[in-house]
Design a protein around this motif. Structure first.
Motif, PDB file in Angstrom:
ATOM      1  N   ILE A  55       0.841  -1.189   0.000  1.00 14.01           N
ATOM      2  CA  ILE A  55       0.000   0.000   0.000  1.00 14.01           C
ATOM      3  C   ILE A  55       0.880   1.244   0.000  1.00 14.01           C
ATOM      4  O   ILE A  55       1.763   1.394   0.841  1.00 14.01           O
ATOM      5  CB  ILE A  55      -0.928   0.034   1.231  1.00 14.01           C
ATOM      6  N   THR A  56       0.660   2.113  -0.955  1.00  8.21           N
ATOM      7  CA  THR A  56       1.341   3.400  -0.992  1.00  8.21           C
ATOM      8  C   THR A  56       0.319   4.463  -0.624  1.00  8.21           C
ATOM      9  O   THR A  56      -0.564   4.797  -1.413  1.00  8.21           O
ATOM     10  CB  THR A  56       1.917   3.691  -2.396  1.00  8.21           C
ATOM     11  N   GLU A  57       0.426   4.954   0.594  1.00  6.10           N
ATOM     12  CA  GLU A  57      -0.572   5.901   1.095  1.00  6.10           C
ATOM     13  C   GLU A  57      -0.369   7.282   0.486  1.00  6.10           C
ATOM     14  O   GLU A  57       0.742   7.797   0.423  1.00  6.10           O
ATOM     15  CB  GLU A  57      -0.487   5.972   2.618  1.00  6.10           C
ATOM     16  N   LYS A  58      -1.458   7.886   0.047  1.00  6.90           N
ATOM     17  CA  LYS A  58      -1.418   9.223  -0.507  1.00  6.90           C
ATOM     18  C   LYS A  58      -2.009  10.207   0.504  1.00  6.90           C
ATOM     19  O   LYS A  58      -2.935   9.885   1.228  1.00  6.90           O
ATOM     20  CB  LYS A  58      -2.220   9.287  -1.815  1.00  6.90           C
ATOM     21  N   VAL A  59      -1.453  11.415   0.536  1.00  9.29           N
ATOM     22  CA  VAL A  59      -2.007  12.464   1.373  1.00  9.29           C
ATOM     23  C   VAL A  59      -3.110  13.141   0.576  1.00  9.29           C
ATOM     24  O   VAL A  59      -2.872  13.698  -0.498  1.00  9.29           O
ATOM     25  CB  VAL A  59      -0.925  13.484   1.775  1.00  9.29           C
ATOM     26  N   LEU A  60      -4.324  13.068   1.087  1.00  6.67           N
ATOM     27  CA  LEU A  60      -5.478  13.557   0.342  1.00  6.67           C
ATOM     28  C   LEU A  60      -5.652  15.065   0.499  1.00  6.67           C
ATOM     29  O   LEU A  60      -5.323  15.638   1.534  1.00  6.67           O
ATOM     30  CB  LEU A  60      -6.746  12.837   0.820  1.00  6.67           C
ATOM     31  N   ASN A  61      -6.203  15.683  -0.534  1.00 11.57           N
ATOM     32  CA  ASN A  61      -6.514  17.109  -0.514  1.00 11.57           C
ATOM     33  C   ASN A  61      -8.012  17.253  -0.272  1.00 11.57           C
ATOM     34  O   ASN A  61      -8.830  16.950  -1.139  1.00 11.57           O
ATOM     35  CB  ASN A  61      -6.122  17.740  -1.856  1.00 11.57           C
ATOM     36  N   TYR A  62      -8.375  17.722   0.935  1.00 11.11           N
ATOM     37  CA  TYR A  62      -9.775  17.746   1.336  1.00 11.11           C
ATOM     38  C   TYR A  62     -10.496  19.035   0.947  1.00 11.11           C
ATOM     39  O   TYR A  62     -11.404  19.466   1.655  1.00 11.11           O
ATOM     40  CB  TYR A  62      -9.883  17.571   2.853  1.00 11.11           C
ATOM     41  N   ALA A  63     -10.118  19.664  -0.138  1.00 14.07           N
ATOM     42  CA  ALA A  63     -10.748  20.919  -0.535  1.00 14.07           C
ATOM     43  C   ALA A  63     -11.992  20.649  -1.379  1.00 14.07           C
ATOM     44  O   ALA A  63     -11.895  20.285  -2.552  1.00 14.07           O
ATOM     45  CB  ALA A  63      -9.752  21.780  -1.307  1.00 14.07           C
ATOM     46  N   LEU A  64     -13.169  20.836  -0.787  1.00 15.51           N
ATOM     47  CA  LEU A  64     -14.422  20.659  -1.524  1.00 15.51           C
ATOM     48  C   LEU A  64     -14.852  21.994  -2.119  1.00 15.51           C
ATOM     49  O   LEU A  64     -14.625  23.054  -1.534  1.00 15.51           O
ATOM     50  CB  LEU A  64     -15.529  20.147  -0.596  1.00 15.51           C
ATOM     51  N   THR A  65     -15.493  21.928  -3.288  1.00 15.06           N
ATOM     52  CA  THR A  65     -16.049  23.131  -3.884  1.00 15.06           C
ATOM     53  C   THR A  65     -17.307  23.522  -3.118  1.00 15.06           C
ATOM     54  O   THR A  65     -17.894  22.700  -2.400  1.00 15.06           O
ATOM     55  CB  THR A  65     -16.405  22.892  -5.359  1.00 15.06           C
ATOM     56  N   PRO A  66     -17.763  24.765  -3.249  1.00 15.47           N
ATOM     57  CA  PRO A  66     -19.003  25.169  -2.566  1.00 15.47           C
ATOM     58  C   PRO A  66     -20.191  24.277  -2.941  1.00 15.47           C
ATOM     59  O   PRO A  66     -21.008  23.939  -2.081  1.00 15.47           O
ATOM     60  CB  PRO A  66     -19.203  26.611  -3.051  1.00 15.47           C
ATOM     61  N   LYS A  67     -20.279  23.884  -4.198  1.00 17.11           N
ATOM     62  CA  LYS A  67     -21.397  23.038  -4.624  1.00 17.11           C
ATOM     63  C   LYS A  67     -21.283  21.652  -4.004  1.00 17.11           C
ATOM     64  O   LYS A  67     -22.290  21.064  -3.565  1.00 17.11           O
ATOM     65  CB  LYS A  67     -21.416  22.936  -6.152  1.00 17.11           C
ATOM     66  N   GLU A  68     -20.065  21.105  -3.944  1.00 17.38           N
ATOM     67  CA  GLU A  68     -19.863  19.802  -3.307  1.00 17.38           C
ATOM     68  C   GLU A  68     -20.214  19.872  -1.822  1.00 17.38           C
ATOM     69  O   GLU A  68     -20.810  18.941  -1.265  1.00 17.38           O
ATOM     70  CB  GLU A  68     -18.414  19.350  -3.500  1.00 17.38           C
ATOM     71  N   THR A  69     -19.871  20.974  -1.185  1.00 20.53           N
ATOM     72  CA  THR A  69     -20.205  21.159   0.226  1.00 20.53           C
ATOM     73  C   THR A  69     -21.710  21.187   0.427  1.00 20.53           C
ATOM     74  O   THR A  69     -22.239  20.571   1.363  1.00 20.53           O
ATOM     75  CB  THR A  69     -19.582  22.462   0.758  1.00 20.53           C
ATOM     76  N   ASP A  70     -22.423  21.891  -0.454  1.00 20.70           N
ATOM     77  CA  ASP A  70     -23.887  21.947  -0.370  1.00 20.70           C
ATOM     78  C   ASP A  70     -24.499  20.560  -0.521  1.00 20.70           C
ATOM     79  O   ASP A  70     -25.381  20.161   0.247  1.00 20.70           O
ATOM     80  CB  ASP A  70     -24.447  22.879  -1.449  1.00 20.70           C
ATOM     81  N   VAL A  71     -24.032  19.825  -1.523  1.00 19.96           N
ATOM     82  CA  VAL A  71     -24.574  18.496  -1.791  1.00 19.96           C
ATOM     83  C   VAL A  71     -24.349  17.578  -0.583  1.00 19.96           C
ATOM     84  O   VAL A  71     -25.278  16.921  -0.096  1.00 19.96           O
ATOM     85  CB  VAL A  71     -23.919  17.878  -3.046  1.00 19.96           C
ATOM     86  N   LEU A  72     -23.122  17.539  -0.071  1.00 20.39           N
ATOM     87  CA  LEU A  72     -22.813  16.641   1.039  1.00 20.39           C
ATOM     88  C   LEU A  72     -23.528  17.063   2.313  1.00 20.39           C
ATOM     89  O   LEU A  72     -23.921  16.210   3.126  1.00 20.39           O
ATOM     90  CB  LEU A  72     -21.300  16.599   1.272  1.00 20.39           C
ATOM     91  N   SER A  73     -23.729  18.354   2.496  1.00 16.29           N
ATOM     92  CA  SER A  73     -24.442  18.834   3.683  1.00 16.29           C
ATOM     93  C   SER A  73     -25.879  18.316   3.707  1.00 16.29           C
ATOM     94  O   SER A  73     -26.386  17.903   4.758  1.00 16.29           O
ATOM     95  CB  SER A  73     -24.432  20.368   3.734  1.00 16.29           C
ATOM     96  N   TRP A  74     -26.533  18.318   2.545  1.00 14.97           N
ATOM     97  CA  TRP A  74     -27.903  17.809   2.485  1.00 14.97           C
ATOM     98  C   TRP A  74     -27.944  16.291   2.608  1.00 14.97           C
ATOM     99  O   TRP A  74     -28.842  15.727   3.251  1.00 14.97           O
ATOM    100  CB  TRP A  74     -28.581  18.262   1.190  1.00 14.97           C
ATOM    101  N   VAL A  75     -26.958  15.619   2.046  1.00 16.23           N
ATOM    102  CA  VAL A  75     -26.871  14.161   2.207  1.00 16.23           C
ATOM    103  C   VAL A  75     -26.685  13.814   3.685  1.00 16.23           C
ATOM    104  O   VAL A  75     -27.280  12.859   4.196  1.00 16.23           O
ATOM    105  CB  VAL A  75     -25.708  13.584   1.366  1.00 16.23           C
ATOM    106  N   ALA A  76     -25.875  14.611   4.385  1.00 14.35           N
ATOM    107  CA  ALA A  76     -25.647  14.382   5.813  1.00 14.35           C
ATOM    108  C   ALA A  76     -26.922  14.560   6.626  1.00 14.35           C
ATOM    109  O   ALA A  76     -27.057  13.979   7.710  1.00 14.35           O
ATOM    110  CB  ALA A  76     -24.568  15.332   6.329  1.00 14.35           C
TER     111      ALA A  76
END
Length: 252
Positions: free
Chosen positions: A181-202
């Motif tokens: 396994i080669t672990e990658k450091v993830l970039n957690y920058a969501l776009t405003p639209k992605e944030t809106d979508v995930l907020s409603w899913v939550a």
């Protein structure tokens, strides 16, 4: 008291745990040790994927809970609403299950989950939330099969044992996956639209509901969720919500 072995000191536990060659051996060492405090039921839960050791999120990876209870628990989908694990997301140290109803407003099903666990023989429950790299979340839930005269109340020792167990568990996992396994450091920058979508899913909204609320097609909602999964390094919306809440990308 249940399963007490007063011969196990903290130093002895460290020696035995560090000498364990497999996760199963480590689990047995940990289980015997916490039993000296009156807690003879143990369950390990990985609330999020642990990519660096090659394990996906799930309940009951290792446990000695009553088999009938675990079968019923999964058949009824209680892992999705279990207040013990949900409460863990906001806690830093070990806590008793019986404090949850006093601190968190529970649904009827969630209160029923706690009650049924008690009826299944899980008494004096205590959970230790655990945190790992890249916002990995896990937990150890302990209980006693005896209702009275069991847990000695030493939450500090339970916290110490549990945190060491998690470190040792991860160490063994890293050995098992070394070179694979080669672990990658993830970039957690969501776009405003992605944030809106995930907020409603939550909030429990379905993809079609989110599309209606945000005036977008079902296809577009799925497109955004696919990008969210990729950015957060998860494979499903439950893990996406958990990780986003933990990292502060969305708010309940």
């Amino acid at each position: 008291m249940v399963g007490i072995d007063t011969s196990i000191s903290f130093e002895s536990y460290l020696d035995r745990a560090n000498a364990a060659q497999t996760k199963e051996d480590l689990f047995q060492v940990y289980s015997r040790t916490v039993a000296q405090h009156g807690l003879n039921r143990v369950l390990l839960c990985l609330a999020t994927d642990h990519q660096d050791i090659g394990e996906s999120a799930g309940m009951g990876f290792m446990h000695n809970y009553p088999g009938d209870w675990m079968k019923y628990y999964f058949e009824k989908g209680l892992e999705k609403i279990d207040p013990v694990m949900i409460y863990s997301l906001s806690q830093a140290g070990s806590y008793m299950w019986d404090e949850i109803p006093r601190k968190m407003k529970l649904t009827k099903k969630q209160q029923g989950c706690l009650n049924m666990g008690e009826e299944a023989g899980l008494h004096n429950g205590i959970c230790t939330p655990l945190r790992g790299p890249n916002h990995a979340i896990a937990g150890l839930s302990l209980a006693s099969s005896e209702k009275t005269d069991s847990f000695d109340g030493n939450t500090d020792m339970i916290t110490a044992y549990s945190n060491h167990f998690y470190l040792a568990y991860r160490r063994l996992g890293e050995k098992e996956t070394a070179g694979t396994i080669t672990e990658k450091v993830l970039n957690y920058a969501l776009t405003p639209k992605e944030t809106d979508v995930l907020s409603w899913v939550a909030r429990g909204k379905s993809y079609p509901d989110v599309g209606t609320i945000l005036t977008m097609s079902d296809h577009t909602v799925k497109f955004h969720m696919k990008n969210i999964f990729r950015k957060l390094g998860v494979r499903d919306q439950t893990n996406a919500v958990v990780r986003a809440l933990y990292f502060g990308l969305i708010h309940p």
